[in-house]
Motif scaffolding. Sequence first.
Motif, PDB file in Angstrom:
ATOM      1  N   LEU A  40      10.315  -7.233  -3.691  1.00 53.00           N
ATOM      2  CA  LEU A  40      10.659  -5.624  -3.513  1.00 53.00           C
ATOM      3  C   LEU A  40      11.820  -5.191  -1.906  1.00 53.00           C
ATOM      4  O   LEU A  40      11.889  -4.203  -2.287  1.00 53.00           O
ATOM      5  CB  LEU A  40       9.249  -4.481  -3.681  1.00 53.00           C
ATOM      6  N   ALA A  41      11.139  -5.958  -1.187  1.00 54.10           N
ATOM      7  CA  ALA A  41      11.568  -5.942  -0.083  1.00 54.10           C
ATOM      8  C   ALA A  41      12.953  -5.807   0.097  1.00 54.10           C
ATOM      9  O   ALA A  41      13.672  -6.674  -0.449  1.00 54.10           O
ATOM     10  CB  ALA A  41      11.062  -6.812   1.044  1.00 54.10           C
ATOM     11  N   PHE A  80       4.668  -3.882  10.026  1.00 51.05           N
ATOM     12  CA  PHE A  80       4.811  -3.692   9.084  1.00 51.05           C
ATOM     13  C   PHE A  80       3.353  -4.764   9.362  1.00 51.05           C
ATOM     14  O   PHE A  80       3.326  -6.285  10.119  1.00 51.05           O
ATOM     15  CB  PHE A  80       5.171  -4.698   8.283  1.00 51.05           C
ATOM     16  N   ASN A  81       2.209  -4.979   7.956  1.00 50.78           N
ATOM     17  CA  ASN A  81       1.257  -5.874   8.169  1.00 50.78           C
ATOM     18  C   ASN A  81       0.448  -6.578   9.042  1.00 50.78           C
ATOM     19  O   ASN A  81      -0.134  -8.052   9.422  1.00 50.78           O
ATOM     20  CB  ASN A  81       1.613  -6.787   7.011  1.00 50.78           C
ATOM     21  N   ASN A  91      13.896   1.387  -2.811  1.00 50.53           N
ATOM     22  CA  ASN A  91      13.705   2.210  -1.597  1.00 50.53           C
ATOM     23  C   ASN A  91      13.187   1.941  -0.595  1.00 50.53           C
ATOM     24  O   ASN A  91      12.270   2.388   0.137  1.00 50.53           O
ATOM     25  CB  ASN A  91      12.937   3.560  -1.805  1.00 50.53           C
ATOM     26  N   TYR A  92      13.554   0.264  -0.459  1.00 54.14           N
ATOM     27  CA  TYR A  92      12.212  -0.533   0.416  1.00 54.14           C
ATOM     28  C   TYR A  92      13.443  -1.097   1.582  1.00 54.14           C
ATOM     29  O   TYR A  92      13.546  -1.953   1.908  1.00 54.14           O
ATOM     30  CB  TYR A  92      11.569  -1.329   0.298  1.00 54.14           C
ATOM     31  N   GLU A  94       0.762  -1.742  -0.056  1.00 56.31           N
ATOM     32  CA  GLU A  94       0.024  -0.251  -0.311  1.00 56.31           C
ATOM     33  C   GLU A  94       0.731   1.125  -0.242  1.00 56.31           C
ATOM     34  O   GLU A  94       0.187   2.224   0.059  1.00 56.31           O
ATOM     35  CB  GLU A  94      -0.832   0.211   1.267  1.00 56.31           C
ATOM     36  N   PHE A  95       2.025   0.815  -0.509  1.00 60.50           N
ATOM     37  CA  PHE A  95       2.562   2.789  -0.292  1.00 60.50           C
ATOM     38  C   PHE A  95       4.293   2.353  -1.492  1.00 60.50           C
ATOM     39  O   PHE A  95       4.574   0.611  -1.688  1.00 60.50           O
ATOM     40  CB  PHE A  95       3.701   2.923   0.808  1.00 60.50           C
ATOM     41  N   PHE A  96       4.023   2.762  -2.872  1.00 60.64           N
ATOM     42  CA  PHE A  96       5.510   2.993  -3.367  1.00 60.64           C
ATOM     43  C   PHE A  96       5.823   3.588  -3.685  1.00 60.64           C
ATOM     44  O   PHE A  96       5.381   5.286  -4.170  1.00 60.64           O
ATOM     45  CB  PHE A  96       4.547   2.961  -4.827  1.00 60.64           C
TER      46      PHE A  96
END
Length: 524
Positions: A446-447, A465-466, A451-452, A420-422
């Motif tokens: 992506l994790a 998180f989550n 940028n992550y 929920e963020f990009f």
Amino acid sequence: MKRLLSFFLFFSIIVFWSSCRNDFEFSPSTGNLGFAKDTVYLDTVFTNIGSSTYNLKVYNRSDEDIVIPTIQLENGVNSFYRMNVDGSTGLEGQQEGKFFEDVELLANDSLFIFIETTIDIETLTASDIQFLYTDRILFDSGNNQQDVDLVTLVKDAVFIYPNRDETSGIIETLTFDVDGDGNPDETTLQGRFLEDDELTFTNEKPYVIYGYAGVDEGETLTMEAGARVHFHADSGIIVTNGASLNINGSISADHENPENEVILEGDRLEPLFEDVPGQWGTIWLFNGSVNNTINYATIKNATIGLLSEGNQDEMEDKLTITNSQIYNSSAFGILGRATSISGENVIINNSGQSSFAGSLGGKYNFTHCTIANYWNSSFRQFPALLLNDYIEDENGATITNDLTEANFNNCIVYGNDNPEFFLDSRGSVFNFKFTNCLLRFDNDNLANTGNYMFGDANFYEGNSFNIDPDFKNGFENLMQIGEDSGANGLGSTLFSALVPNDILGIVRGASPDAGAFESIPFQD
């Protein structure tokens, strides 16, 4: 020969059936009609704006075909209601839609009456800002007369709309300096600039805006606590170069009935339209507008709730928004383009694309905000929170602009999608940080890349998180969090000291919760 015999046999059957059939004979009604309802409530309308169409089903439950001698409005030609009975508009002339004769209704059958209204409140009362208008539909007369009540609440309003040339029919459009060269430019935006005596919206009457209401250079549009602003389709507010918007709502004693908030929404008042996205355009803070402030406002059912452009390098933030909610935007809740926005106790939810998008760089600081997206009306391609630092021009060339800062402190970023963020960077300066936030991001591909890098304290610190935020009902824009929320106790006192009360005025404790609300026990 067989064909000829078959033809004569078929013809004989038709003749025999026709000779045995009696023509329909209609008897006068005897006052025994049935009705689906005894009162038709036409929902609240603004004066001189037509209502939706409502219907009434009328039944003949007898075994006889009947004729209803008359169906009429009690107030006759003076009634503000108009009817259509099973496709008929009734007598011609002044009685059209008001009076019907000899309406036939078969045994054990029904008919529909469709009802609309357009009411001029000034002909009813000059002092009230709302008026309950009533009439009755009369069926038959004398001892057989039956009736159904009609009830409509009519609100007076201040109407703001562009001028129309009586000869050509052309509607006025806004002209202002679009490209920043100091010269006025013609636009295709229908609307006009507000006059001096229209620059303060009070709570005395609602405001209904057609087209774009413009705030001219050097002017400030002020909305006082309790103001109600309604926009027609493709309408909104545009704040031009050197102009300002100040929405000065205040906290209300009852969160369910926020009498002191400023509420901005569409002009359809029927319950059917209460949560329909995309009913109007946007509040557009144009490049060069300054010192825009919004406090205790609800902005709902727009295409883009707030569109802020430019001025990212000014000392003062272009927009400061506090204690406000933005819901049901068909595209974006807040869309920033190379701009500067500061937000505290802001809730954004249910957006067709992103609830918050900071595009083409900019400067953004959000503290104790809930940026969520539980959109379920269609597929959305973007997450609740989107940050990027570029656009592509019409030739496909990439233009970048610095994201000088994007700080999210004690916030919730969540929704019904994942992640929920990009964060999409193509330039050289892309500064962001999430601190003590509850984030939804569960993507192994992506994790810990790009940028992550969630272990890098320069960008991520103290986050969870989550973990379910336990919203009361995200799909219904009920964004309070319960005692089982993953946001409970997650916030840092460093930031709660800056925003000591939540959006309801509840004091944040020694272990503040992330988001705009402190948690509460939900009632079953």
